[in-house]
Design a protein around this motif. Structure first.
Motif, short mmCIF file in Angstrom:
data_model
loop_
_atom_site.label_atom_id
_atom_site.label_comp_id
_atom_site.label_asym_id
_atom_site.label_seq_id
_atom_site.Cartn_x
_atom_site.Cartn_y
_atom_site.Cartn_z
N HIS A 471 -5.38 -8.93 -8.17
CA HIS A 471 -4.34 -9.86 -7.70
C HIS A 471 -4.50 -10.11 -6.20
CE1 HIS A 471 0.23 -10.90 -8.36
NE2 HIS A 471 -0.50 -11.96 -8.13
N PHE A 491 7.48 -9.37 -11.30
CA PHE A 491 6.28 -10.11 -11.70
C PHE A 491 5.03 -9.40 -11.23
CE2 PHE A 491 3.37 -13.89 -11.19
CZ PHE A 491 3.37 -14.28 -12.52
N SER A 609 7.74 -6.86 -16.70
CA SER A 609 6.37 -7.38 -16.68
C SER A 609 5.65 -7.10 -17.99
CB SER A 609 5.59 -6.77 -15.52
OG SER A 609 6.07 -7.20 -14.27
N ILE A 639 -2.14 -17.50 -12.11
CA ILE A 639 -1.45 -16.25 -11.76
C ILE A 639 -2.15 -15.48 -10.66
CG2 ILE A 639 -0.69 -13.99 -12.62
CD1 ILE A 639 -0.02 -15.35 -15.27
N LYS A 642 -2.56 -17.32 -7.24
CA LYS A 642 -1.42 -18.05 -6.69
C LYS A 642 -0.48 -17.21 -5.85
CE LYS A 642 -2.30 -22.12 -8.45
NZ LYS A 642 -2.73 -23.22 -7.57
N ALA A 648 7.75 -17.25 -9.94
CA ALA A 648 7.00 -16.49 -10.94
C ALA A 648 7.11 -17.11 -12.33
CB ALA A 648 7.49 -15.04 -10.94
N LEU A 651 4.85 -20.07 -12.70
CA LEU A 651 3.45 -19.69 -12.83
C LEU A 651 3.15 -19.23 -14.25
CD1 LEU A 651 2.88 -17.75 -9.48
CD2 LEU A 651 2.06 -20.04 -10.07
N TYR A 652 4.03 -18.41 -14.82
CA TYR A 652 3.77 -17.92 -16.17
C TYR A 652 3.83 -19.07 -17.18
CZ TYR A 652 3.28 -14.84 -20.09
OH TYR A 652 2.77 -14.22 -21.20
N PHE A 655 0.64 -20.86 -17.21
CA PHE A 655 -0.42 -20.10 -17.88
C PHE A 655 -0.24 -20.12 -19.40
CE2 PHE A 655 -1.40 -15.81 -19.68
CZ PHE A 655 -2.78 -15.97 -19.75
#
Length: 673
Positions: A471, A491, A609, A639, A642, A648, A651-652, A655
């Motif tokens: 990450h 996240f 998470s 993810i 970014k 968050a 973003l998910y 995806f």
């Protein structure tokens, strides 16, 4: 003499020149860096120019570079290789840094410029990254108390300074309790222990200059001792020492620190107009409110407790069959769970462990990153802060991406647990920076000349922390304040917990799980048993975790308790906590919550998470398999690259196209059909 911390580092990739840094360098370097940062802030605040994004927000992003660099070195080294001098510096720095932060966030002229930009945000023509950083900067000022005035502002400053001191004291007390305790073992006491546990105990004894083997409070040593030792009295002694860290009375007792911390957090939240600290802390997270957190945890608690109680009854019968009267105790659970696992799955960790060599598991983590993201890892021969640490250059397509440092072995100078941090984070503006990332673990160090062997849980931890490192390493954002793991707390565990899934991919274990002595790959029958037993004892694991998360939430969701230990007991009684299971982190050693604000009201984050990580790995399974290139590209693109540059949940959604429910988590833990 020139202070090396304040010079330009002419080293490969700007890695800190650890061999030239002295503990005596830190205090004067921090003092000068603080003054430099404050001068930069004053220049921004007092500018005669009208506020613009460039002269205010971007200028703030660029300010404090020297301070970030110096503190990046100090706190990483102090956490992984502490000594008396570094501990004293931590105690000195805590209130000083808290006061420095307060001076910035209470600077009325600076806040006025930020507020002016926020009020005019729709007319500024900001790019998406610029708008995000402005939003976060304004929110940060408000949540820090910038809008407070008079006595409330002064009190907020005092509260934050005191909290910083308490967090440092909590950490150092815990480290002392962990490093001071050991239990010497006679040769007879080694009965029933597998060779890898005996080797780890002998190595620990050598490190402490003892004539024979010892058990320490390092998780990678004490857990297998509790798992394998047939000597119940020794298991009880070890478990009590482990479970009572921070509550032994005297100077290292953390109970009063916890109580004061909770009172001050409540006061901080109420100064800002919140009902309690949990509402304040959770507001910017994905969960948003304590009720949403509680709903998730309780949805998991009941099936987990039912599974644990069923397992407890079976193991209590085994205990009685061994001629021991009375109930199953916490120091019995791992011992009888191991017996039960061998009976149910014909799986013996002593048989498994020679196939989980540390170096091979590092290779496995690297190989998965290569197949998924095209990363290459080449060893770097550079001085580091400890002889056990090692470094690699990370490249892709021949281009430098990052430096990765790893420090895997337990030692008395290292705080417990495992973590990922950065000496330097990625950014593009106002200057280009590539990341220098570190993983720190506490695996048992083998005797000289023998390979380091991991438990399956250790191997999972290695993959977990490397997921955090990815990450950081794959971050590709404009501004450092939203780089890498600078995301919502609930996240941040998604990339790390998701990466654990690749350890369970059969072809990964098939290639990299090779025997330490023969080099033979793990037999297919053993591999099959490992994967079938993946959810074994999951009731225990879930209960000990959720109990800790619920205690954390309840601590911060109501009036601060005068006696946190009594509140802890009340919460556990209300939940019906199985008597043979202890909290994963009892209050006096709950460093996630009391060593700083990081996971306060936020220990639930791992489970929040996990709801996503089970669903995210399913995306690979639904496509071309665990190394599907299109899904890997989406994972990086939406993810891993970014950071916190978008919300968050957004973003998910980009995806996966939807948010998951709790069902995948329960199924993944074997708690639902």
């Amino acid at each position: 003499m020139t202070n090396v911390l304040l010079t330009k580092w002419e080293t490969p990739f700007g890695i800190a020149p650890f061999d030239r840094i002295s503990d005596d360098d830190f205090a004067p370097a921090v003092e000068q860096a603080l003054a430099e940062h404050l001068a930069e802030i004053e220049a921004i605040a007092n500018s005669d120019e009208a506020p613009t994004f460039a002269n205010t927000i971007e200028a703030m992003e660029g300010a404090g570079a020297t301070l970030d660099r110096v503190l990046g070195v100090f706190y990483n080294v102090a956490g992984a290789d502490s000594n008396a001098a570094r501990q004293a510096l931590q105690r000195d720095f805590s209130p000083t840094l808290a006061a420095h932060s307060s001076a910035i966030y209470s600077n009325e002229r600076l806040f006025a410029r930020v507020a002016d930009l926020w009020d005019r945000r729709d007319t500024l023509g900001l790019s998406e990254p610029e708008a995000r950083v402005l939003y976060l900067a304004h929110r940060g000022f408000v949540r820090a108390g910038a809008a407070l005035a008079g006595g409330a502002a002064e009190r907020m400053k005092a509260v934050k300074e005191r909290l910083a001191v308490l967090g440092t004291s909590f950490t150092q007390n815990l480290l002392k309790d962990e490093s001071d305790w050991f239990m010497e073992l006679s040769e007879d006491d080694l009965e029933g222990l597998p060779g890898f546990v005996v080797d780890a105990a002998r190595s620990a004894g050598e490190a402490l200059d003892k004539a024979g083997p010892v058990v320490t409070l390092s998780r990678s040593l004490i857990v297998p001792f509790l798992q394998f030792s047939p000597r119940r009295a020794l298991r009880e002694k070890a478990w009590r020492a482990w479970s009572m860290r921070g509550e032994n009375g005297g100077e290292t007792d953390n109970r009063d620190i916890a109580a004061e911390t909770l009172r001050l957090r409540e006061e901080r939240a109420k100064l800002l107009g919140y009902a309690d600290f949990a509402h304040f802390k959770l507001e910017p997270e994905m969960a948003g409110t304590p009720d949403r957190v509680r709903d998730l945890l309780m949805a998991v608690w009941e099936p987990a407790k039912a599974a644990a109680l069923t397992d407890q009854a079976e193991m209590e019968a085994m205990l009685h069959a061994d001629g021991v009267a009375g109930p199953l105790e916490p120091w019995d659970w791992r011992f009888y769970a191991d017996k039960r696992r061998r009976a149910l799955h014909d799986l013996d960790e002593a048989e498994l462990k020679p196939y989980l060599q540390l170096d091979r598991m590092i290779e496995a983590a690297f190989a998965c990153a290569n197949r998924l993201f095209g990363l290459e890892f080449a060893p770097l021969d550079v001085p580091l802060y400890h002889a056990d640490a090692r470094a690699w250059e990370v490249t892709r397509g021949g281009e430098h991406v990052a430096v990765f440092i790893a420090d895997y072995f337990a030692r008395a100078s290292k705080r417990s647990g495992a973590w990922c941090s950065a000496f330097r984070s990625q950014s593009k503006r106002p200057r280009v920076e590539t990341p220098v990332v570190v993983n720190v673990c506490n695996f048992a160090k083998p005797p000289s000349g023998k390979p380091a062997l991991l438990s399956y849980d250790d191997a999972r931890t290695l993959f977990h922390e490397f997921g955090h490192a990815l990450h950081q390493m794959l971050s590709d954002v404009e501004f450092g304040s939203v780089s890498g793991t600078s995301v919502a707390r609930d996240f941040v565990e998604l990339p790390s917990q998701l990466y654990e899934h690749w350890l369970e991919v059969p072809e990964v274990l098939g290639e990299f799980a090779t025997h330490a002595e023969t080099g033979a790959p793990m037999p297919e029958a053993l591999l099959e048993k490992v994967l079938k037993a993946a959810t074994f004892d999951m009731g225990f694991q879930t209960v000990e975790y959720v109990a800790s998360a619920l205690v954390d939430l309840e601590f911060h969701s109501a009036e601060a308790p005068a006696d946190p230990m009594q509140r802890q007991a009340e919460v556990l009684e209300r939940l019906g906590m199985p008597r043979a299971i202890g909290m994963r982190h009892a209050t006096p050693h709950f460093a996630h919550v009391f060593a700083g604000d990081g996971y306060s009201s936020g220990y639930y984050s791992y489970m929040w998470s996990e709801v996503m990580d089970a669903d995210a790995f399913a995306a690979f399974e639904e496509a071309g398999g665990p190394f599907d290139p299109e899904v890997a590209a989406k994972l990086e693109g939406f993810i891993l690259s970014k950071g916190g540059s978008q919300e968050a949940e957004d973003l998910y959604m980009q995806f996966r196209g939807r948010m998951p429910g709790v069902e995948a988590l329960l199924k993944g833990r074997g708690l639902a059909a």
